[in-house]
Design an enzyme around this catalytic site. Structure first.
Site, PDB file in Angstrom:
ATOM      1  N   ARG A 113       0.831  -1.202   0.000  1.00 28.42           N
ATOM      2  CA  ARG A 113       0.000   0.000   0.000  1.00 28.42           C
ATOM      3  C   ARG A 113       0.868   1.255   0.000  1.00 28.42           C
ATOM      4  O   ARG A 113       1.940   1.281   0.632  1.00 28.42           O
ATOM      5  CB  ARG A 113      -0.865  -0.019   1.266  1.00 28.42           C
ATOM      6  CG  ARG A 113      -1.903   1.081   1.357  1.00 28.42           C
ATOM      7  CD  ARG A 113      -2.946   0.945   0.317  1.00 28.42           C
ATOM      8  NE  ARG A 113      -4.185   1.640   0.654  1.00 28.42           N
ATOM      9  CZ  ARG A 113      -5.195   1.761  -0.204  1.00 28.42           C
ATOM     10  NH1 ARG A 113      -5.121   1.255  -1.425  1.00 28.42           N
ATOM     11  NH2 ARG A 113      -6.306   2.376   0.155  1.00 28.42           N
ATOM     12  N   THR A 411      -9.462   0.239 -10.459  1.00 30.07           N
ATOM     13  CA  THR A 411      -8.268  -0.510 -10.104  1.00 30.07           C
ATOM     14  C   THR A 411      -8.231  -1.686 -11.043  1.00 30.07           C
ATOM     15  O   THR A 411      -9.044  -1.790 -11.944  1.00 30.07           O
ATOM     16  CB  THR A 411      -8.430  -0.965  -8.638  1.00 30.07           C
ATOM     17  OG1 THR A 411      -8.121   0.103  -7.806  1.00 30.07           O
ATOM     18  CG2 THR A 411      -7.592  -2.123  -8.235  1.00 30.07           C
ATOM     19  N   THR A 429      -3.468  -0.765  -7.949  1.00 33.13           N
ATOM     20  CA  THR A 429      -4.323   0.404  -8.116  1.00 33.13           C
ATOM     21  C   THR A 429      -3.522   1.695  -8.174  1.00 33.13           C
ATOM     22  O   THR A 429      -2.413   1.757  -7.643  1.00 33.13           O
ATOM     23  CB  THR A 429      -5.313   0.475  -6.918  1.00 33.13           C
ATOM     24  OG1 THR A 429      -6.102   1.650  -7.012  1.00 33.13           O
ATOM     25  CG2 THR A 429      -4.583   0.508  -5.586  1.00 33.13           C
ATOM     26  N   GLU A 450      -3.991   7.762  -4.019  1.00 37.14           N
ATOM     27  CA  GLU A 450      -4.473   6.796  -3.023  1.00 37.14           C
ATOM     28  C   GLU A 450      -4.812   7.436  -1.679  1.00 37.14           C
ATOM     29  O   GLU A 450      -5.651   6.914  -0.925  1.00 37.14           O
ATOM     30  CB  GLU A 450      -3.426   5.706  -2.809  1.00 37.14           C
ATOM     31  CG  GLU A 450      -4.026   4.350  -2.520  1.00 37.14           C
ATOM     32  CD  GLU A 450      -4.674   3.751  -3.757  1.00 37.14           C
ATOM     33  OE1 GLU A 450      -5.845   3.352  -3.653  1.00 37.14           O
ATOM     34  OE2 GLU A 450      -4.027   3.691  -4.814  1.00 37.14           O
TER      35      GLU A 450
HETATM   36  N1  GLU Z   1      -8.397   2.734  -3.618  1.00 41.26           N
HETATM   37  C1  GLU Z   1      -9.262   1.612  -3.552  1.00 41.26           C
HETATM   38  C2  GLU Z   1      -8.927   0.712  -2.393  1.00 41.26           C
HETATM   39  O1  GLU Z   1      -7.790   0.509  -2.125  1.00 41.26           O
HETATM   40  C3  GLU Z   1      -9.187   0.807  -4.757  1.00 41.26           C
HETATM   41  C4  GLU Z   1      -9.723   1.523  -5.896  1.00 41.26           C
HETATM   42  C5  GLU Z   1     -10.502   0.640  -6.757  1.00 41.26           C
HETATM   43  O2  GLU Z   1     -10.567  -0.527  -6.637  1.00 41.26           O
HETATM   44  O3  GLU Z   1     -11.089   1.120  -7.633  1.00 41.26           O
HETATM   45  O4  GLU Z   1      -9.798   0.192  -1.776  1.00 41.26           O
END
Ligand code: GLU
Length: 601
Positions: A113, A411, A429, A450
């Site tokens: 992450r 993502t 993502t 993010e």
């Molecule tokens: N930022 C999202 C997450 O980490 C993911 C974005 C997405 O899946 O579209 O949960």
């Protein structure tokens, strides 16, 4: 205790039926050959790759063919997605990597992450005492976290891979240099970002060639990215965390290269060389829960995916979903999701900063205490208050309710298996479709946004929000790459999806469709989706919204709105005798690409 003793036996019989029906439904081999384009299912030997894109799946297949393992192929596929799906994934972002090791029959995970700058505090997105508008935060340097994807590739290859980074990056480098064919999805994703891409001349130059939208059927090349991949291969990922590429990223975030004439206030971020140097992936234990006699493994926090899917499964385990009517199945699925999201919101954040009760959230005892809230003839009122997993109180409603905070929804997910039986489920993502919209000049990739996955302000000011920004903190994710093992710890199925917070409901619905409802994997993926995230209304895809079951559910109090498309799942299923089935979307995002090394009828 309401759990019927014979429950597991019943369900294993259903799983067996799944295997049979899938084998029978295999498409002709011509539709399965690598490079043959988009196909939602492939069956065969030698390993399997499923992603949203044919060039990316073919990159993974190429590596498997050359003797690479699932980890090598997963990195190759991910790197290729960075070329062909540059608005969803790439080295400017992060992700979560779940790996089944066939030799030890264990599941390991990498948390890759993005992290907030070391100077960030909980007011990262507060300006003049007010939370920033979401769109203002997205297209800015403020939302850019330290990318975790290159480090994830290094960690995965160092620990479990068999090839060097330079070698698995080759197919992606080639696609970036020689180009790929623009499809409708790429064009429409560019179109929906066109206005903000024009704020950033480097982004416009790359993705709006000649000042226009890329034409469907034309060849799209990204020589800058080809060079960047070559540099990563040559120098290793330290070029990002300690070197030239890192300096370019820091300069871009600190002084977003915005067109002054655009009028866009591209707020700078405070990412520094120190942040990049301090970045570490986390190799950590997966979440595990047992469901109908199967072991379900996924990502532990900082993603909320594993605990939330598991809690909902534990709630649903008390109902025999294989025999339930469609309305009852959906009702239970919606209510279990609603409750699990209430608990996710209250308890899950980055465990390096928050005291997250991961073990307790995964416990059947807690799920049972929560399941007791569900009624057959009525609907819970959202926001449902959270329970306390440390002190489960049967049917307790004592917590303070908070709405689920907004998250973006784009993502990409890939799933790989190899001939040795290793499996990877990997979701990566850059957050929004198009991330921050900011391309690193001369480098060919977009930076993530993010950090907008943090709560900008507390979801409910009266209770602690575990997802406020902090120095070096990881924003809470919903990413849920999942691997399911049988009672001998051998893989049954692996899957995942993009879709922000809807990832959790998509994985849950696909798993229950496959395990309980007896759907072949490709059908479980294709089934019209519902998503309830502790909100007054449940989102339905048109296939459910326009069906008779909606009226049945409304009659007991459900309220719905249409979401045209939820998620874009991929998965692999192990079949007997070393055979694999790869499955992808048939329609969503223009259809995915399932491939195997040696297709069979
Ligand atoms: N930022 C999202 C997450 O980490 C993911 C974005 C997405 O899946 O579209 O949960």
């Amino acid at each position: 205790m309401r759990r019927p003793v014979a429950r597991n036996l019943t369900v294993l019989a259903v799983s067996a039926a799944v295997v049979v029906s899938v084998g029978a439904a295999a498409p002709p081999p011509a539709a399965q050959s690598p490079g043959g384009g988009k196909t939602p299912m492939a069956v065969g030997y030698g390993g399997a790759v499923s992603s949203v894109d044919p060039d990316a799946s073919a990159a993974g297949i190429e590596v498997l063919r050359k003797g690479g393992n699932a980890v090598d192929a997963a990195v190759a596929t991910a790197a290729a997605l960075g070329v062909t799906e540059p608005y969803s994934a790439g080295i400017g972002g992060g992700g979560y990597f779940v790996y089944y090791d066939a030799k030890s029959r264990t599941v390991r995970t990498i948390d890759g992450r993005e992290t907030a700058p070391l100077t960030a505090d909980e007011n990262l997105f507060v300006e003049n005492g007010k939370p920033l508008a979401f769109a203002d935060a997205v297209s800015s340097g403020l939302s850019v976290g330290t990318p975790g994807t290159p480090a994830t590739w290094r960690t995965a290859l160092d620990r479990w891979g068999s090839k060097r980074l330079s070698s698995v990056l080759k197919p992606a480098e080639r696609i970036a240099r020689d180009g790929f064919t623009v499809d409708e999805t790429f064009r429409s994703q560019t179109a929906s970002n066109e206005a903000r891409f024009r704020y950033f001349p480097d982004t416009a130059q790359l993705f709006l060639p000649g000042g226009r939208l890329p034409v469907v059927g034309s060849t799209f090349k990204n020589p800058d990215l080809a060079r960047t991949y070559a540099e990563l291969g040559r120098k290793g990922v330290d070029t990002l965390y300690h070197g030239r590429l890192g300096r370019d990223v820091v300069d871009t975030v600190n002084k977003p290269p915005v067109d002054p004439g655009s009028g866009w206030n591209a707020r700078p971020g405070d990412l520094s060389a120190k942040d990049l140097a301090a970045y570490r992936t986390k190799v950590q234990a997966p979440t595990r829960t047992s469901y109908r006699g199967l072991g379900v493994y996924s990502m532990a926090p900082s993603s909320s995916g594993g605990t939330t899917v598991a809690e909902a499964l534990n709630i649903l385990e008390r109902t025999d979903l294989s025999k339930a009517s469609k309305a009852r199945y959906l009702h239970r699925f919606i209510e279990a999701s609603r409750i699990a999201f209430a608990d996710r919101g209250r308890w899950v954040g980055d465990p390096a900063f928050e005291d997250v009760p991961t073990k307790e959230l995964l416990s059947q005892r807690f799920a049972d205490a929560r399941e007791c809230l569900i009624k057959d003839d009525a609907v819970l009122t959202s926001p449902v208050p959270p329970g306390d997993p440390r002190h489960p109180e049967r049917c307790g409603t004592g917590g303070t309710a908070a709405p689920t905070t907004y998250e973006g929804d784009s993502t990409t997910h890939l799933t790989v298996a190899d001939k040795w039986g290793n499996v990877v489920a990997y979701t990566l993502t850059i957050e929004q479709t198009g991330g921050s919209g900011i391309t690193v000049p001369g480098r060919g990739f977009i930076l993530n946004n993010e950090l907008t996955d943090f709560s900008f302000t507390p979801a409910n000011p009266a209770v602690h929000d575990p997802n406020l920004p902090g120095p070096g903190k990881r924003p809470r994710s919903s990413i849920s790459p999942t691997i399911v093992l049988d009672r001998h710890d051998k893989p049954v199925v692996a899957l995942g999806s993009p879709g922000g917070a809807t990832i959790i409901t998509t994985v849950l619905q696909t798993l229950t469709g496959f395990v309980d409802r007896g759907l072949p994997l490709a059908d479980a993926i294709a089934a019209p989706r519902a998503s309830q995230r502790n909100a007054a209304q449940t989102e339905l895809e048109p296939g459910l919204y326009d069906s008779a079951v909606r009226k049945q559910l409304e009659a007991i109090g459900h309220s719905f709105k249409v979401n045209p498309e939820i998620g874009a799942a991929t998965g692999v299923q192990r079949l007997p005798g070393g055979k694999w089935l790869a499955a992808a979307e048939s329609v969503r995002r223009g259809g995915g690409s399932a491939m195997v090394v040696r297709p069979v009828r």
